[in-house]
Write an enzyme that holds these catalytic residues in place. Structure first.
Site, PDB file in Angstrom:
ATOM      1  N   ARG A 128      35.245  45.707  44.188  1.00  0.00           N
ATOM      2  CA  ARG A 128      35.578  44.778  43.089  1.00  0.00           C
ATOM      3  C   ARG A 128      34.440  43.809  42.794  1.00  0.00           C
ATOM      4  NH1 ARG A 128      41.108  44.247  41.636  1.00  0.00           N
ATOM      5  NH2 ARG A 128      42.236  45.999  42.494  1.00  0.00           N
ATOM      6  N   ARG A 151      36.928  39.104  38.693  1.00  0.00           N
ATOM      7  CA  ARG A 151      37.352  37.765  38.264  1.00  0.00           C
ATOM      8  C   ARG A 151      36.627  36.601  38.936  1.00  0.00           C
ATOM      9  NH1 ARG A 151      43.519  38.951  39.174  1.00  0.00           N
ATOM     10  NH2 ARG A 151      42.520  40.247  40.763  1.00  0.00           N
ATOM     11  N   ARG A 171      36.460  38.652  29.381  1.00  0.00           N
ATOM     12  CA  ARG A 171      37.886  39.001  29.353  1.00  0.00           C
ATOM     13  C   ARG A 171      38.697  38.144  28.379  1.00  0.00           C
ATOM     14  NH1 ARG A 171      41.512  40.908  29.827  1.00  0.00           N
ATOM     15  NH2 ARG A 171      42.719  40.743  31.736  1.00  0.00           N
ATOM     16  N   ASP A 211      39.669  51.261  36.285  1.00  0.00           N
ATOM     17  CA  ASP A 211      40.761  50.928  37.214  1.00  0.00           C
ATOM     18  C   ASP A 211      41.402  52.226  37.685  1.00  0.00           C
ATOM     19  OD1 ASP A 211      42.318  48.373  38.138  1.00  0.00           O
ATOM     20  OD2 ASP A 211      43.804  49.936  37.845  1.00  0.00           O
ATOM     21  N   TYR A 252      52.288  53.092  42.436  1.00  0.00           N
ATOM     22  CA  TYR A 252      52.264  52.242  41.239  1.00  0.00           C
ATOM     23  C   TYR A 252      53.150  52.820  40.137  1.00  0.00           C
ATOM     24  CZ  TYR A 252      48.615  49.130  42.933  1.00  0.00           C
ATOM     25  OH  TYR A 252      47.924  48.176  43.636  1.00  0.00           O
TER      26      TYR A 252
HETATM   27  O1  1CP Z   1      33.808  46.308  40.625  1.00  0.00           O
HETATM   28  C1  1CP Z   1      34.610  47.193  40.941  1.00  0.00           C
HETATM   29  O2  1CP Z   1      34.958  47.392  42.120  1.00  0.00           O
HETATM   30  C2  1CP Z   1      35.100  48.148  39.871  1.00  0.00           C
HETATM   31  C3  1CP Z   1      36.314  47.788  39.265  1.00  0.00           C
HETATM   32  C4  1CP Z   1      37.703  48.043  39.848  1.00  0.00           C
HETATM   33  C5  1CP Z   1      38.150  48.901  40.871  1.00  0.00           C
HETATM   34  C6  1CP Z   1      37.332  49.733  41.828  1.00  0.00           C
HETATM   35  C7  1CP Z   1      38.830  47.445  39.274  1.00  0.00           C
HETATM   36  C8  1CP Z   1      38.804  46.468  38.186  1.00  0.00           C
HETATM   37  N1  1CP Z   1      39.947  47.976  39.862  1.00  0.00           N
HETATM   38  C9  1CP Z   1      39.561  48.847  40.864  1.00  0.00           C
HETATM   39  C10 1CP Z   1      40.420  49.651  41.736  1.00  0.00           C
HETATM   40  C11 1CP Z   1      41.829  49.281  41.910  1.00  0.00           C
HETATM   41  N2  1CP Z   1      42.719  48.846  40.975  1.00  0.00           N
HETATM   42  C12 1CP Z   1      42.533  49.438  43.124  1.00  0.00           C
HETATM   43  C13 1CP Z   1      41.923  49.989  44.384  1.00  0.00           C
HETATM   44  C14 1CP Z   1      41.137  48.964  45.094  1.00  0.00           C
HETATM   45  C15 1CP Z   1      41.961  47.927  45.774  1.00  0.00           C
HETATM   46  O3  1CP Z   1      42.801  48.295  46.620  1.00  0.00           O
HETATM   47  O4  1CP Z   1      41.751  46.743  45.477  1.00  0.00           O
HETATM   48  C16 1CP Z   1      43.859  49.031  42.933  1.00  0.00           C
HETATM   49  C17 1CP Z   1      44.967  49.006  43.942  1.00  0.00           C
HETATM   50  C18 1CP Z   1      43.971  48.658  41.566  1.00  0.00           C
HETATM   51  C19 1CP Z   1      45.190  48.183  40.883  1.00  0.00           C
HETATM   52  C20 1CP Z   1      44.971  46.856  40.300  1.00  0.00           C
HETATM   53  N3  1CP Z   1      44.274  46.661  39.160  1.00  0.00           N
HETATM   54  C21 1CP Z   1      45.331  45.608  40.836  1.00  0.00           C
HETATM   55  C22 1CP Z   1      46.099  45.373  42.148  1.00  0.00           C
HETATM   56  C23 1CP Z   1      47.517  45.052  41.824  1.00  0.00           C
HETATM   57  C24 1CP Z   1      48.421  44.953  43.036  1.00  0.00           C
HETATM   58  O5  1CP Z   1      49.119  43.942  43.122  1.00  0.00           O
HETATM   59  O6  1CP Z   1      48.465  45.877  43.884  1.00  0.00           O
HETATM   60  C25 1CP Z   1      44.866  44.634  39.958  1.00  0.00           C
HETATM   61  C26 1CP Z   1      45.040  43.150  40.058  1.00  0.00           C
HETATM   62  C27 1CP Z   1      44.175  45.320  38.914  1.00  0.00           C
HETATM   63  C28 1CP Z   1      43.467  44.699  37.772  1.00  0.00           C
HETATM   64  C29 1CP Z   1      42.022  44.734  37.847  1.00  0.00           C
HETATM   65  N4  1CP Z   1      41.256  45.869  38.059  1.00  0.00           N
HETATM   66  C30 1CP Z   1      39.940  45.535  38.041  1.00  0.00           C
HETATM   67  C31 1CP Z   1      39.844  44.128  37.786  1.00  0.00           C
HETATM   68  C32 1CP Z   1      38.582  43.357  37.666  1.00  0.00           C
HETATM   69  C33 1CP Z   1      41.146  43.630  37.664  1.00  0.00           C
HETATM   70  C34 1CP Z   1      41.539  42.217  37.338  1.00  0.00           C
HETATM   71  C35 1CP Z   1      42.310  42.147  36.060  1.00  0.00           C
HETATM   72  C36 1CP Z   1      41.737  41.359  34.937  1.00  0.00           C
HETATM   73  O7  1CP Z   1      40.544  41.295  34.678  1.00  0.00           O
HETATM   74  O8  1CP Z   1      42.560  40.793  34.249  1.00  0.00           O
END
Ligand code: 1CP
Length: 383
Positions: free
Chosen positions: A60, A64, A73, A109, A186
């Site tokens: 990540r 954020r 964003r 994502d 999910y």
């Molecule tokens: O920089 C990077 O790593 C690339 C971007 C990336 C990756 C690899 C994002 C952007 N998401 C992911 C993978 C991802 N998404 C995973 C696997 C990694 C992990 O376990 O953290 C998972 C479970 C998600 C699902 C997801 N998407 C969540 C988790 C929700 C939960 O409660 O389980 C969230 C909060 C997101 C949103 C998201 N994805 C990425 C970003 C930057 C964000 C934030 C949202 C935003 O900008 O509003």
């Protein structure tokens, strides 16, 4: 014509064909081939070769905690960023402008696959992903649309190809996917969940439908990863983030067979098409109980969360697997001196060979930016 002549003709045809496979992306206006890679420490570490310095990147790393990400964003919806290659590349580049990282990871994502399979996925501020019409009962699986799913993910390939050019060979580009069990979770829960209770109930209530579901996702994932490699991804990570909700026995039953199929089918397909196989990383969060089993699946790199001891992990997986991780993301909130010490100690435990430094899970939104600077510098200076 002699046999040798025929062989030569076949070889030149093969070379031309392979070249075309590797470099053509008809949807993309960029000209191939890609710029030459200048810092390949990540790929060398993944293959067990000697490195100049321990490579470091952060799960990540685009996200954020960066004000420039927050700013972008405000103007664009999350999935618009994912679907617009220029925006996805801009966000992918943001952490590289600030930090001396050894890898980039394409901005996207894991939930783009459920979207391509026909489910609505919304990103709600402060909540995360929401799927308003989740898969509740096996009957709902009929709503999924695997036909054409890959073409609906073409924008990820376009972003990858564009990013390879924009990187100018600075560092390798990682592609990624969610693993079947994690995506299934999910899709059933309708978003993130503290317990994955509904998805876990499926394992016991509908074991046969669960297999169908996981196999459908596995097929989509293999297609998706193959496409990412063709588009230019130089390494791939499979996020089994929800392994933490499974017991060891459940992980071996509902995680491992599909993770094995992903690796075997992907390698098989790439090999058959004479496309070079890229290193594969498996990150199964919370599955430190099954490192031996994970190490037998054929992945080049095993990602570790922070609950796993580096020295124990190495003794379990043996010398021929690269380990990635595993600083506690909460350590990024310690003061710089303490963080430097913790990072240095971690790198010393893993050593310089077959190691990629990272956190044990994604960086969290409130992390101070200076912590990233301290982490990256401490890794590079440790050995
Ligand atoms: O920089 C990077 O790593 C690339 C971007 C990336 C990756 C690899 C994002 C952007 N998401 C992911 C993978 C991802 N998404 C995973 C696997 C990694 C992990 O376990 O953290 C998972 C479970 C998600 C699902 C997801 N998407 C969540 C988790 C929700 C939960 O409660 O389980 C969230 C909060 C997101 C949103 C998201 N994805 C990425 C970003 C930057 C964000 C934030 C949202 C935003 O900008 O509003």
């Amino acid at each position: 014509m002699s046999v040798v002549g025929l062989r030569l003709m076949f070889c030149s045809w093969l070379l031309l064909h392979v070249g075309a496979e590797q470099t053509t992306n008809t949807r993309n206006p960029y000209l191939q081939p890609f710029p030459v890679l200048k810092n390949d420490n990540l790929l060398r570490a993944a293959r067990g070769e000697v490195v100049d310095r321990v490579p470091v990147w952060v799960m990540r790393q685009a996200g954020r905690y960066l004000p420039e990400f927050q700013e972008l964003r405000k103007q664009h919806d999350f999935f618009t960023v994912c679907r617009t290659p220029e925006l996805a590349c801009e966000v992918t580049m943001q952490p590289l402008r600030r930090f001396d990282l050894d890898a980039s990871i394409i901005f996207s994502d894991i939930l783009v696959i459920p979207q391509a399979l026909g489910l609505t996925v919304e990103m709600h501020a402060g909540v995360g992903p929401v799927l308003p019409q989740p898969i509740v009962v096996p009957e709902d699986l009929k709503r999924l649309t695997p036909d054409g799913a890959l073409s609906r993910l073409a924008y990820v390939g376009d972003a990858i190809t564009m990013m390879r050019h924009k990187l100018e060979g600075r560092v390798p580009l990682i592609g990624f996917t969610g693993a079947p069990w994690t995506l299934m979770g999910y899709m059933i829960e309708g978003g993130g969940s503290k317990t994955m209770s509904k998805a876990k109930a499926w394992l016991k209530d509908y074991p046969e439908d669960t297999k169908l579901f996981l196999n459908l996702l596995t097929d989509a994932i293999v297609d998706y990863l193959e496409m990412q490699v063709k588009a230019g991804a130089q390494m791939l990570q499979i996020f089994e983030s929800s392994a933490e909700h499974l017991s060891k026995e459940e992980f071996l039953q509902w995680g491992v067979p599909y993770l094995k199929r992903i690796r075997d089918e992907l390698v098989d397909r790439l090999t058959k098409r004479a496309i070079p196989v890229v290193p594969l990383t498996l990150f199964a969060k919370g599955a430190g109980h099954s490192l031996k089993e994970q190490s037998e699946l054929g992945y080049d790199v095993i990602g570790l969360d922070w609950t796993v001891d580096p020295v124990e992990a190495r003794s379990v997986v043996g010398p021929n697997i690269t380990l990635q991780g595993n600083l506690d993301p909460m350590d990024m909130y310690r003061d710089p001196d303490e963080l430097r010490t913790l990072t240095t100690e971690m790198v010393h435990k893993f050593g310089k060979s077959r190691y990629i430094a990272n956190l044990g899970h994604g960086i969290t939104p409130q992390t101070p930016i200076t912590s990233m600077e301290v982490l990256v510098e401490a890794v590079h200076k440790a050995l």
